[in-house]
Write an enzyme that holds these catalytic residues in place. Structure first.
Site, PDB file in Angstrom:
ATOM      1  N   GLY A  12      52.166  -4.273  46.128  1.00 35.24           N
ATOM      2  CA  GLY A  12      52.890  -4.713  47.304  1.00 35.24           C
ATOM      3  C   GLY A  12      53.018  -6.208  47.477  1.00 35.24           C
ATOM      4  O   GLY A  12      53.216  -6.684  48.599  1.00 35.24           O
ATOM      5  N   SER A  13      52.973  -6.971  46.376  1.00 33.38           N
ATOM      6  CA  SER A  13      53.142  -8.422  46.575  1.00 33.38           C
ATOM      7  C   SER A  13      54.567  -8.742  47.041  1.00 33.38           C
ATOM      8  O   SER A  13      54.770  -9.709  47.786  1.00 33.38           O
ATOM      9  CB  SER A  13      52.799  -9.197  45.299  1.00 33.38           C
ATOM     10  OG  SER A  13      53.765  -8.985  44.301  1.00 33.38           O
ATOM     11  N   ASN A  14      55.537  -7.944  46.627  1.00 32.04           N
ATOM     12  CA  ASN A  14      56.903  -8.179  47.134  1.00 32.04           C
ATOM     13  C   ASN A  14      57.015  -7.809  48.603  1.00 32.04           C
ATOM     14  O   ASN A  14      57.691  -8.498  49.374  1.00 32.04           O
ATOM     15  CB  ASN A  14      57.936  -7.425  46.290  1.00 32.04           C
ATOM     16  CG  ASN A  14      58.277  -8.179  45.020  1.00 32.04           C
ATOM     17  OD1 ASN A  14      59.010  -9.150  45.057  1.00 32.04           O
ATOM     18  ND2 ASN A  14      57.699  -7.750  43.907  1.00 32.04           N
ATOM     19  N   ARG A  90      59.718   5.507  41.440  1.00 30.33           N
ATOM     20  CA  ARG A  90      60.399   6.805  41.363  1.00 30.33           C
ATOM     21  C   ARG A  90      61.902   6.594  41.369  1.00 30.33           C
ATOM     22  O   ARG A  90      62.397   5.678  42.023  1.00 30.33           O
ATOM     23  CB  ARG A  90      60.035   7.669  42.581  1.00 30.33           C
ATOM     24  CG  ARG A  90      58.643   8.222  42.558  1.00 30.33           C
ATOM     25  CD  ARG A  90      58.360   9.011  43.819  1.00 30.33           C
ATOM     26  NE  ARG A  90      59.127  10.246  43.921  1.00 30.33           N
ATOM     27  CZ  ARG A  90      58.845  11.349  43.247  1.00 30.33           C
ATOM     28  NH1 ARG A  90      57.837  11.388  42.424  1.00 30.33           N
ATOM     29  NH2 ARG A  90      59.586  12.427  43.403  1.00 30.33           N
ATOM     30  N   ASN A 106      66.942  -2.918  44.967  1.00 30.16           N
ATOM     31  CA  ASN A 106      65.716  -2.847  44.163  1.00 30.16           C
ATOM     32  C   ASN A 106      65.478  -4.187  43.501  1.00 30.16           C
ATOM     33  O   ASN A 106      66.417  -4.951  43.261  1.00 30.16           O
ATOM     34  CB  ASN A 106      65.894  -1.764  43.082  1.00 30.16           C
ATOM     35  CG  ASN A 106      64.665  -1.630  42.190  1.00 30.16           C
ATOM     36  OD1 ASN A 106      63.535  -1.616  42.681  1.00 30.16           O
ATOM     37  ND2 ASN A 106      64.875  -1.548  40.883  1.00 30.16           N
ATOM     38  N   HIS A 108      63.683  -5.854  40.017  1.00 26.19           N
ATOM     39  CA  HIS A 108      63.242  -5.456  38.673  1.00 26.19           C
ATOM     40  C   HIS A 108      62.795  -6.708  37.908  1.00 26.19           C
ATOM     41  O   HIS A 108      63.485  -7.737  37.955  1.00 26.19           O
ATOM     42  CB  HIS A 108      64.398  -4.765  37.944  1.00 26.19           C
ATOM     43  CG  HIS A 108      64.024  -4.297  36.576  1.00 26.19           C
ATOM     44  ND1 HIS A 108      63.221  -3.202  36.367  1.00 26.19           N
ATOM     45  CD2 HIS A 108      64.301  -4.792  35.342  1.00 26.19           C
ATOM     46  CE1 HIS A 108      63.034  -3.033  35.072  1.00 26.19           C
ATOM     47  NE2 HIS A 108      63.675  -3.991  34.426  1.00 26.19           N
TER      48      HIS A 108
HETATM   49  C1  GRF Z   1      57.617  -6.000  40.605  1.00 28.82           C
HETATM   50  O1  GRF Z   1      57.433  -6.756  39.436  1.00 28.82           O
HETATM   51  C2  GRF Z   1      58.990  -5.410  40.676  1.00 28.82           C
HETATM   52  O2  GRF Z   1      59.930  -6.163  39.987  1.00 28.82           O
HETATM   53  C3  GRF Z   1      58.813  -4.076  40.004  1.00 28.82           C
HETATM   54  O3  GRF Z   1      57.530  -3.650  40.349  1.00 28.82           O
HETATM   55  C4  GRF Z   1      56.716  -4.780  40.613  1.00 28.82           C
HETATM   56  C5  GRF Z   1      56.070  -4.552  41.939  1.00 28.82           C
HETATM   57  O4  GRF Z   1      55.117  -5.512  42.245  1.00 28.82           O
HETATM   58  N1  GRF Z   1      59.853  -3.168  40.396  1.00 28.82           N
HETATM   59  P1  GRF Z   1      54.469  -5.560  43.698  1.00 28.82           P
HETATM   60  O5  GRF Z   1      53.913  -4.171  43.995  1.00 28.82           O
HETATM   61  O6  GRF Z   1      55.533  -5.951  44.674  1.00 28.82           O
HETATM   62  O7  GRF Z   1      53.382  -6.574  43.574  1.00 28.82           O
END
Ligand code: GRF
Length: 202
Positions: A12-14, A90, A106, A108
């Site tokens: 969940g860093s994003n 998923r 999304n 990526h």
């Molecule tokens: C990220 O690198 C994103 O690009 C990919 O999964 C990773 C998730 O990282 N889809 P986080 O859980 O947000 O740290």
């Protein structure tokens, strides 16, 4: 004010970047995080950030469709209008996409269309590319195939491994995801057919 839902499966860093970056933004609100993996770190991050979270364990559903129906209902209950996938491991079904037409994005960790699917960073290392990066795109039924919204490039440095390069890419992910969500919240970004429209960019 646009209400965003976040779907995540892991660290969940994003999500954290979005929670931090959108704090005080009068156009955007994170209404809920839905996580399909019980015990994932993103759940703790959500509670620390004051964002409601719901765990829907996909293993307890009999089909992908049944899971996505519950997912849609959960997001709608929280008033979600746009959905951000952030490490959500998923594929989504047409049931889900029809519920949020042109409003699912999304992130990526590769420069799509190169290296879709799992392990985008590892694929880049193995291919020996010198420029890697991340992509934010609209979600369609394919695996990382929807219209591209934004990308950031990151150099691959001598001695990089998956973890070093992945960490450098994530810095860009966090910056770019906040920017894109702010553009959406300000009404500057939309999907028209399969074409991304960005007006009066920051
Ligand atoms: C990220 O690198 C994103 O690009 C990919 O999964 C990773 C998730 O990282 N889809 P986080 O859980 O947000 O740290």
């Amino acid at each position: 004010m646009i209400r965003f839902g976040v779907l995540a499966s892991g660290g969940g860093s994003n999500f954290q970047a979005l929670a931090d970056g959108l704090r005080g933004d009068s156009n955007a609100k994170l209404s809920v995080v839905v996580c399909n993996v019980p015990g994932a770190k993103v759940i703790d991050r959500a509670s620390a950030a004051g964002v409601p979270s719901v765990v829907l364990d996909h293993k307890t559903f009999t089909s992908r469709e049944a899971f996505d129906e519950k997912l849609v209902a959960t997001l709608k209950e929280h008033g979600v209008e746009w959905v951000c996938l952030a490490g959500y491991m998923r594929l989504v079904t047409p049931i889900f996409l029809r519920a949020f037409p042109g409003r699912v994005i999304n992130i990526h960790p590769a420069l799509l269309p190169a290296f879709p699917g799992m392990h985008g960073v590892r694929q880049a290392i193995n291919a020996g590319v010198k420029i890697a990066g991340c992509t934010i795109h609209f979600v369609d039924e394919g695996m990382d195939t929807g219209p591209i919204i934004a990308q950031a490039a990151v150099p691959v440095l001598p001695g990089d491994d998956e973890s070093k390069l992945g960490a450098r890419i994530q810095i860009e992910e966090h910056r770019l995801y906040v920017k894109v969500v702010k553009d959406i919240a300000a009404g500057r970004l939309s999907l028209e057919g399969r074409k991304v429209s960005l007006r009066d960019a920051l």
